[in-house]
Design an enzyme around this catalytic site. Structure first.
Site, PDB file in Angstrom:
ATOM      1  N   ASN A 139      46.195  44.845  48.534  1.00 56.57           N
ATOM      2  CA  ASN A 139      45.390  46.052  48.698  1.00 56.57           C
ATOM      3  C   ASN A 139      45.560  46.903  47.436  1.00 56.57           C
ATOM      4  O   ASN A 139      46.544  47.622  47.277  1.00 56.57           O
ATOM      5  CB  ASN A 139      45.888  46.816  49.945  1.00 56.57           C
ATOM      6  CG  ASN A 139      44.997  47.965  50.310  1.00 56.57           C
ATOM      7  OD1 ASN A 139      44.140  48.388  49.523  1.00 56.57           O
ATOM      8  ND2 ASN A 139      45.190  48.484  51.497  1.00 56.57           N
TER       9      ASN A 139
ATOM     10  N   ARG B  80      41.755  43.115  49.701  1.00 52.26           N
ATOM     11  CA  ARG B  80      40.886  44.204  50.159  1.00 52.26           C
ATOM     12  C   ARG B  80      40.073  44.697  48.963  1.00 52.26           C
ATOM     13  O   ARG B  80      40.628  45.054  47.919  1.00 52.26           O
ATOM     14  CB  ARG B  80      41.716  45.358  50.706  1.00 52.26           C
ATOM     15  CG  ARG B  80      40.846  46.556  51.015  1.00 52.26           C
ATOM     16  CD  ARG B  80      41.669  47.765  51.352  1.00 52.26           C
ATOM     17  NE  ARG B  80      40.792  48.912  51.527  1.00 52.26           N
ATOM     18  CZ  ARG B  80      41.064  50.114  51.051  1.00 52.26           C
ATOM     19  NH1 ARG B  80      42.159  50.336  50.353  1.00 52.26           N
ATOM     20  NH2 ARG B  80      40.246  51.114  51.266  1.00 52.26           N
TER      21      ARG B  80
ATOM     22  N   HIS C 238      36.098  52.612  54.335  1.00 48.76           N
ATOM     23  CA  HIS C 238      37.137  52.466  55.378  1.00 48.76           C
ATOM     24  C   HIS C 238      36.694  51.489  56.475  1.00 48.76           C
ATOM     25  O   HIS C 238      37.167  51.562  57.616  1.00 48.76           O
ATOM     26  CB  HIS C 238      37.452  53.814  56.064  1.00 48.76           C
ATOM     27  CG  HIS C 238      38.077  54.830  55.176  1.00 48.76           C
ATOM     28  ND1 HIS C 238      37.673  56.146  55.166  1.00 48.76           N
ATOM     29  CD2 HIS C 238      39.076  54.738  54.269  1.00 48.76           C
ATOM     30  CE1 HIS C 238      38.395  56.829  54.294  1.00 48.76           C
ATOM     31  NE2 HIS C 238      39.257  55.989  53.740  1.00 48.76           N
TER      32      HIS C 238
ATOM     33  N   HIS D  95      38.884  58.035  60.888  1.00 52.07           N
ATOM     34  CA  HIS D  95      39.964  57.648  59.972  1.00 52.07           C
ATOM     35  C   HIS D  95      40.326  58.905  59.187  1.00 52.07           C
ATOM     36  O   HIS D  95      39.586  59.329  58.296  1.00 52.07           O
ATOM     37  CB  HIS D  95      39.479  56.521  59.043  1.00 52.07           C
ATOM     38  CG  HIS D  95      40.515  56.077  58.056  1.00 52.07           C
ATOM     39  ND1 HIS D  95      41.192  54.878  58.164  1.00 52.07           N
ATOM     40  CD2 HIS D  95      40.998  56.676  56.947  1.00 52.07           C
ATOM     41  CE1 HIS D  95      42.043  54.771  57.158  1.00 52.07           C
ATOM     42  NE2 HIS D  95      41.945  55.842  56.405  1.00 52.07           N
TER      43      HIS D  95
ATOM     44  N   ASN E  60      44.415  60.788  53.670  1.00 50.96           N
ATOM     45  CA  ASN E  60      44.143  61.629  52.506  1.00 50.96           C
ATOM     46  C   ASN E  60      42.649  61.569  52.180  1.00 50.96           C
ATOM     47  O   ASN E  60      42.012  62.558  51.879  1.00 50.96           O
ATOM     48  CB  ASN E  60      44.999  61.160  51.337  1.00 50.96           C
ATOM     49  CG  ASN E  60      45.046  62.196  50.249  1.00 50.96           C
ATOM     50  OD1 ASN E  60      44.957  63.400  50.502  1.00 50.96           O
ATOM     51  ND2 ASN E  60      45.126  61.731  49.020  1.00 50.96           N
TER      52      ASN E  60
ATOM     53  N   ARG F 281      39.078  65.877  48.299  1.00 54.22           N
ATOM     54  CA  ARG F 281      37.622  65.688  48.147  1.00 54.22           C
ATOM     55  C   ARG F 281      36.851  66.693  49.000  1.00 54.22           C
ATOM     56  O   ARG F 281      37.262  66.999  50.116  1.00 54.22           O
ATOM     57  CB  ARG F 281      37.228  64.263  48.551  1.00 54.22           C
ATOM     58  CG  ARG F 281      37.611  63.227  47.510  1.00 54.22           C
ATOM     59  CD  ARG F 281      37.324  61.829  47.994  1.00 54.22           C
ATOM     60  NE  ARG F 281      38.552  61.096  48.196  1.00 54.22           N
ATOM     61  CZ  ARG F 281      38.642  59.892  48.750  1.00 54.22           C
ATOM     62  NH1 ARG F 281      37.550  59.271  49.167  1.00 54.22           N
ATOM     63  NH2 ARG F 281      39.804  59.300  48.906  1.00 54.22           N
TER      64      ARG F 281
ATOM     65  N   ASP G 278      48.304  67.852  51.234  1.00 58.70           N
ATOM     66  CA  ASP G 278      49.067  67.244  52.326  1.00 58.70           C
ATOM     67  C   ASP G 278      49.101  68.192  53.520  1.00 58.70           C
ATOM     68  O   ASP G 278      49.576  69.334  53.409  1.00 58.70           O
ATOM     69  CB  ASP G 278      50.498  66.937  51.848  1.00 58.70           C
ATOM     70  CG  ASP G 278      51.241  66.052  52.826  1.00 58.70           C
ATOM     71  OD1 ASP G 278      51.214  66.354  54.037  1.00 58.70           O
ATOM     72  OD2 ASP G 278      51.852  65.061  52.391  1.00 58.70           O
TER      73      ASP G 278
ATOM     74  N   GLY H 219      46.958  58.624  58.460  1.00 58.84           N
ATOM     75  CA  GLY H 219      48.069  59.584  58.366  1.00 58.84           C
ATOM     76  C   GLY H 219      47.941  60.795  59.281  1.00 58.84           C
ATOM     77  O   GLY H 219      48.852  61.089  60.063  1.00 58.84           O
TER      78      GLY H 219
ATOM     79  N   GLU I 202      44.999  47.604  58.512  1.00 60.97           N
ATOM     80  CA  GLU I 202      44.002  46.900  57.699  1.00 60.97           C
ATOM     81  C   GLU I 202      44.528  45.545  57.235  1.00 60.97           C
ATOM     82  O   GLU I 202      43.788  44.573  57.181  1.00 60.97           O
ATOM     83  CB  GLU I 202      43.617  47.776  56.496  1.00 60.97           C
ATOM     84  CG  GLU I 202      42.828  49.001  56.906  1.00 60.97           C
ATOM     85  CD  GLU I 202      42.836  50.105  55.862  1.00 60.97           C
ATOM     86  OE1 GLU I 202      43.926  50.661  55.610  1.00 60.97           O
ATOM     87  OE2 GLU I 202      41.773  50.416  55.315  1.00 60.97           O
TER      88      GLU I 202
HETATM   89  P1  AMP Z   1      47.054  58.221  54.602  1.00 63.58           P
HETATM   90  O1  AMP Z   1      46.056  58.404  53.502  1.00 63.58           O
HETATM   91  O2  AMP Z   1      46.505  57.522  55.794  1.00 63.58           O
HETATM   92  O3  AMP Z   1      48.361  57.646  54.127  1.00 63.58           O
HETATM   93  O4  AMP Z   1      47.394  59.699  55.120  1.00 63.58           O
HETATM   94  C1  AMP Z   1      48.097  60.586  54.294  1.00 63.58           C
HETATM   95  C2  AMP Z   1      48.048  61.987  54.874  1.00 63.58           C
HETATM   96  O5  AMP Z   1      48.475  61.987  56.241  1.00 63.58           O
HETATM   97  C3  AMP Z   1      49.007  62.924  54.174  1.00 63.58           C
HETATM   98  O6  AMP Z   1      48.422  63.488  53.049  1.00 63.58           O
HETATM   99  C4  AMP Z   1      49.299  63.945  55.232  1.00 63.58           C
HETATM  100  O7  AMP Z   1      48.353  64.988  55.092  1.00 63.58           O
HETATM  101  C5  AMP Z   1      49.033  63.251  56.532  1.00 63.58           C
HETATM  102  N1  AMP Z   1      50.248  63.097  57.345  1.00 63.58           N
HETATM  103  C6  AMP Z   1      51.141  62.083  57.304  1.00 63.58           C
HETATM  104  N2  AMP Z   1      52.131  62.281  58.203  1.00 63.58           N
HETATM  105  C7  AMP Z   1      51.843  63.461  58.828  1.00 63.58           C
HETATM  106  C8  AMP Z   1      52.484  64.228  59.859  1.00 63.58           C
HETATM  107  N3  AMP Z   1      53.615  63.820  60.438  1.00 63.58           N
HETATM  108  N4  AMP Z   1      51.886  65.383  60.235  1.00 63.58           N
HETATM  109  C9  AMP Z   1      50.745  65.795  59.664  1.00 63.58           C
HETATM  110  N5  AMP Z   1      50.098  65.109  58.705  1.00 63.58           N
HETATM  111  C10 AMP Z   1      50.641  63.976  58.282  1.00 63.58           C
END
Ligand code: AMP
Length: 403
Positions: A7, A90, A179, A207, A210, A240, A282, A330, A383
């Site tokens: 990936n 991917r 996605h 989904h 980030n 974004r 975040d 996330g 994925e």
């Molecule tokens: P991903 O792109 O799927 O890895 O998601 C990343 C995002 O998930 C991070 O930037 C966080 O904003 C959010 N995230 C991850 N863990 C948590 C959590 N325990 N509580 C709130 N947001 C989270």
């Protein structure tokens, strides 16, 4: 069957060697900050863990490093690459060419590179990874799974833009969606959890990572999705903007004398949760800032949940109903606060969140009440597993591995 799943992100390369029958992840790892001064790789095999900081100039070198770690005398898990049955890659953009996974040959590789014009940060790196695998693992089938492929079923009424039709006909300007592997995985998983055939269900999948997108999955097929020609459209994201009035773009460019590249960078890297809050992309840091009274962080949080609600509402109407809504990635998997805000006040239209399940449930779990008309699930996306499954199915179909 042992499958290596690759990936490639814009500056990262994640991988898993997994057994698709037993779901066992044999080794996994990630190269980070590819092309920067200090890159790194971490590798995990069972209880063993290793992290190296070194220079990784491009995705080809990253792939070579991954292949080296797979055979490493200490942390490695294979002696010979022939122990690996196939490799699944991917690929973010398959353009108009691919509506499902394919065995990679020279023609497919050229098309992946051609589609790189639409996703330069991802496709070119992935192509380099494929070339390195083809070179170092001759004779082992290489399969491409596309993020866009799941959305090729979106009908013209939802994928054509209301601009002069010639751009659609001559330049392939249309909604592609992204996605797709995640939306496909979590919609199938939700159907499984409901004990119903996916062909009979209307599911809205969110989904929320980030990057983020919402998809209307009608009878198992993508019917509409919030991302568009590029992954910038749709809901507000970490950095974004999501959908905004296009005039805002031309207005800012004219007033600030910005080039298209500069404007693209503002919309992709300086907007979203980060742009509004001024705190972070975040959500965890946004939550903390809200806790200390930061009003812009509060606004960013509210806007984020509101854009997700907007698309759920749109797809509920487009499909004339919904049997389930799924939250993943996330934020979707980990943030009870966002999930609660999304479904606040929606009881009269059939969404009843269970407070306890939402707060304490561990994905994969149902977070709606038993009497909620529309089910709500938090599901951990996977994925890699779906890519491995795609790889197995297509290799079997073409007799490249024994069933
Ligand atoms: P991903 O792109 O799927 O890895 O998601 C990343 C995002 O998930 C991070 O930037 C966080 O904003 C959010 N995230 C991850 N863990 C948590 C959590 N325990 N509580 C709130 N947001 C989270």
């Amino acid at each position: 069957m042992k499958t290596l799943v690759i990936n490639a992100g814009s500056s990262s390369l994640r991988y898993q060697l997994l057994d698709v029958e037993t779901h066992e992840v044999i080794q996994y790892g990630r190269c980070e900050k590819i092309g920067e001064q200090k890159s790194s790789i971490y590798v995990v095999s069972g209880e063993q863990y290793k992290k190296l900081v070194l220079s990784i100039p491009d995705h080809e070198q990253a792939m070579r490093l991954v292949l080296k770690e797979l055979r490493d005398p200490e942390i490695g898990v294979v002696e010979d690459f022939r122990e690996i049955d196939a490799v699944g890659h991917r690929i973010v953009h398959g353009g108009k060419y691919f509506d499902g996974p394919v065995i990679i040959d020279g023609d497919v590789l050229n098309k992946i590179i051609e589609c790189g014009e639409l996703a330069p940060l991802h496709n070119y790196g992935a192509a380099k990874g494929i070339e390195a695998c083809m070179h170092q693992m001759p004779g082992i089938p290489q399969v491409a799974s596309f993020d866009t492929a799941f959305h090729m079923t979106i009908p013209p009424v939802n994928h054509v833009y209301a601009i002069p039709y010639k751009y659609y006909e001559e330049n392939d300007i249309r909604k592609y969606g992204f996605h797709g592997i995640s939306h496909r995985y979590v919609s199938r998983r939700a159907a499984e959890m409901m004990g119903k055939p996916i062909e009979e269900l209307m599911i809205i999948t969110c989904h929320l990572g980030n990057g983020g997108s919402v998809t209307a999955v009608l009878n198992g097929k993508s019917f509409d999705t919030s991302m568009g020609f590029s992954p910038l459209d749709g809901i507000m994201m970490g950095t974004r903007s999501g959908a905004i009035d296009p005039t805002v773009v031309t207005y800012i460019m004219q007033h600030e004398d910005l080039t298209p590249d500069e404007m693209t960078a503002i919309l992709n890297k300086e907007s979203g949760l980060l742009g509004v809050s001024g705190v972070s992309n975040d959500l965890r840091e946004i939550d903390q800032a809200i806790g200390s009274g930061n009003q812009r962080a509060r606004l960013a949080f509210e806007m984020y949940a509101q854009t997700v609600r907007r698309y759920i509402g749109a797809y509920l109407v487009e499909m004339s109903g919904a049997d389930a809504v799924v939250l993943t990635a996330g934020i979707g998997e980990n943030s009870p606060a966002v999930r609660q805000r999304i479904f606040e006040g929606l009881e009269p239209i059939g969404f009843k969140l269970d407070k306890y399940r939402n707060e304490f449930g561990t994905p994969d779990c149902e977070i709606s009440t038993d009497d909620s008309i529309c089910k709500i699930f938090a599901i951990k996306t996977n994925e890699e597993y779906l890519i491995a499954l795609d790889t197995k199915e297509i290799c079997e179909k073409y007799g490249l591995i024994s069933e």
